[in-house]
Design an enzyme around this catalytic site. Structure first.
Site, PDB file in Angstrom:
ATOM      1  N   LYS A   1       0.700  -1.245  -0.052  1.00 17.83           N
ATOM      2  CA  LYS A   1       0.011  -0.049  -0.159  1.00 17.83           C
ATOM      3  C   LYS A   1       0.902   1.408  -0.007  1.00 17.83           C
ATOM      4  O   LYS A   1       0.488   2.451   0.223  1.00 17.83           O
ATOM      5  CB  LYS A   1      -0.779  -0.125   1.460  1.00 17.83           C
ATOM      6  CG  LYS A   1      -2.066  -0.931   1.245  1.00 17.83           C
ATOM      7  CD  LYS A   1      -2.911  -0.939   2.291  1.00 17.83           C
ATOM      8  CE  LYS A   1      -4.033  -1.852   2.254  1.00 17.83           C
ATOM      9  NZ  LYS A   1      -4.941  -2.007   3.368  1.00 17.83           N
TER      10      LYS A   1
ATOM     11  N   ASP B   1       9.419  -6.490   1.607  1.00 16.11           N
ATOM     12  CA  ASP B   1       9.657  -6.039   2.842  1.00 16.11           C
ATOM     13  C   ASP B   1      11.105  -5.328   2.903  1.00 16.11           C
ATOM     14  O   ASP B   1      12.156  -5.887   2.613  1.00 16.11           O
ATOM     15  CB  ASP B   1       9.443  -6.904   4.166  1.00 16.11           C
ATOM     16  CG  ASP B   1       9.210  -6.248   5.264  1.00 16.11           C
ATOM     17  OD1 ASP B   1       8.206  -5.465   5.197  1.00 16.11           O
ATOM     18  OD2 ASP B   1      10.019  -6.587   6.286  1.00 16.11           O
TER      19      ASP B   1
HETATM   20  O1  CZF Z   1      14.204   6.117   1.802  1.00 25.08           O
HETATM   21  C1  CZF Z   1      13.426   4.934   1.461  1.00 25.08           C
HETATM   22  N1  CZF Z   1      13.623   4.543   0.205  1.00 25.08           N
HETATM   23  C2  CZF Z   1      13.391   3.269  -0.072  1.00 25.08           C
HETATM   24  O2  CZF Z   1      13.459   3.017  -1.228  1.00 25.08           O
HETATM   25  C3  CZF Z   1      12.806   2.593   0.868  1.00 25.08           C
HETATM   26  N2  CZF Z   1      12.174   1.295   0.869  1.00 25.08           N
HETATM   27  C4  CZF Z   1      11.699   1.147   1.986  1.00 25.08           C
HETATM   28  N3  CZF Z   1      11.850   2.062   2.858  1.00 25.08           N
HETATM   29  C5  CZF Z   1      11.257   2.530   4.166  1.00 25.08           C
HETATM   30  O3  CZF Z   1      11.588   1.088   4.995  1.00 25.08           O
HETATM   31  C6  CZF Z   1      10.209   0.890   5.602  1.00 25.08           C
HETATM   32  C7  CZF Z   1       9.515  -0.408   4.889  1.00 25.08           C
HETATM   33  O4  CZF Z   1       8.423  -0.632   5.660  1.00 25.08           O
HETATM   34  P1  CZF Z   1       7.663  -2.055   4.816  1.00 25.08           P
HETATM   35  O5  CZF Z   1       8.341  -2.855   3.772  1.00 25.08           O
HETATM   36  O6  CZF Z   1       6.726  -2.384   5.989  1.00 25.08           O
HETATM   37  O7  CZF Z   1       6.595  -0.941   3.793  1.00 25.08           O
HETATM   38  P2  CZF Z   1       5.266  -0.145   3.999  1.00 25.08           P
HETATM   39  O8  CZF Z   1       4.727  -0.631   5.465  1.00 25.08           O
HETATM   40  O9  CZF Z   1       5.865   1.219   3.782  1.00 25.08           O
HETATM   41  O10 CZF Z   1       4.392  -0.818   2.812  1.00 25.08           O
HETATM   42  P3  CZF Z   1       4.027  -2.258   2.606  1.00 25.08           P
HETATM   43  O11 CZF Z   1       4.668  -2.545   1.437  1.00 25.08           O
HETATM   44  O12 CZF Z   1       4.319  -2.855   3.794  1.00 25.08           O
HETATM   45  O13 CZF Z   1       2.373  -1.933   2.468  1.00 25.08           O
HETATM   46  C8  CZF Z   1       9.370   2.176   5.183  1.00 25.08           C
HETATM   47  O14 CZF Z   1       9.584   2.897   6.270  1.00 25.08           O
HETATM   48  C9  CZF Z   1       9.957   2.809   4.126  1.00 25.08           C
HETATM   49  O15 CZF Z   1       9.836   4.254   4.140  1.00 25.08           O
HETATM   50  C10 CZF Z   1      12.515   3.217   2.121  1.00 25.08           C
HETATM   51  N4  CZF Z   1      12.812   4.279   2.532  1.00 25.08           N
HETATM   52 MG    MG Z   2       4.507  -2.356   5.826  1.00 27.01          MG
END
Ligand code: CZF
Ligand code: MG
Length: 197
Positions: free
Chosen positions: A9, A71
């Protein structure tokens, strides 16, 4: 045409996956595009692999189509690997990118530039119905800046300077970020599995 659901999301991730799948002839949809009632997934695992599998498998169970989940997170050496698997929720819930950035910068105030090494990790889990889950991992090495800069990208991009650069990921264009990012490194390893979709 072949289709894949990206079990995310996160708008920033969804845009990066769409840019990639555009080149492959596979139509990619994120959970932001899907109208079906889908379960809310709590990321209860303690590893990136565990949470990626959880997200992909739960959505594939409901939709019965190929699903890819990501993730990812930021690993900072001087913070003993934090924010790590808790990167999205580092400053609490509901998740807030700016609050997460502020927390990292504040905790690192006293840390000199040469000790600010860090890396992004991206673990992908691909679920093709009736097959075993496939995992791919990509990294992007770099360091944490002392101030935030740039407005492109998402998450911690404004405080992450990739190795070999003097500007943050948020100051690079999306095309440039996608050449070196943890996500594109993980996707490169995934390519050989996509023919099975
Ligand atoms: O500066 C960034 N550049 C990137 O390329 C990147 N990729 C991941 N992240 C950070 O790491 C966490 C992932 O958490 P996460 O994998 O649970 O994702 P999410 O909760 O945002 O979405 P979902 O995929 O779970 O729905 C979140 O805080 C993201 O902001 C990034 N930050
Ligand atoms: Mg997440």
């Amino acid at each position: 045409m072949k289709k894949i659901i990206i079990a995310t999301k996160n708008k920033g991730k969804a845009a990066e996956f769409k840019a990639f799948f555009n080149k492959t002839g596979i139509e990619a949809y994120s959970l932001l595009d899907v109208n079906n009632q889908l379960p809310e997934i709590e990321e209860t695992e303690k590893t990136f692999e565990g949470n990626a599998a959880l997200k992909a498998e739960k959505i594939a169970d409901v939709l019965g189509v190929p699903v890819l989940a990501d993730d990812s997170g930021l690993i900072v050496d001087a913070l003993n690997g934090e924010p790590g698997v808790y990167s999205a929720r580092y400053a609490g819930e509901p998740t807030n990118d700016q609050a997460n950035i502020d927390k990292v910068l504040e905790k690192m105030q006293a840390i000199s530039q040469e000790k600010r090494t860090a890396r992004f990790i991206c673990v992908l889990a691909l679920v093709i119905p009736d097959s075993e889950t496939i995992f791919c991992t990509g990294y992007c090495e770099g360091e944490i800046s002392s101030e935030q800069a740039g407005t492109n990208g998402f998450g911690y991009d404004p405080i992450f300077i990739p190795a070999g650069y003097s500007i943050t990921l948020a100051q690079l264009s999306s095309k440039e970020k996608n050449k070196i990012s943890h996500r594109s490194n993980a996707i490169a390893q995934l390519e050989k599995w996509l023919q099975n979709i």
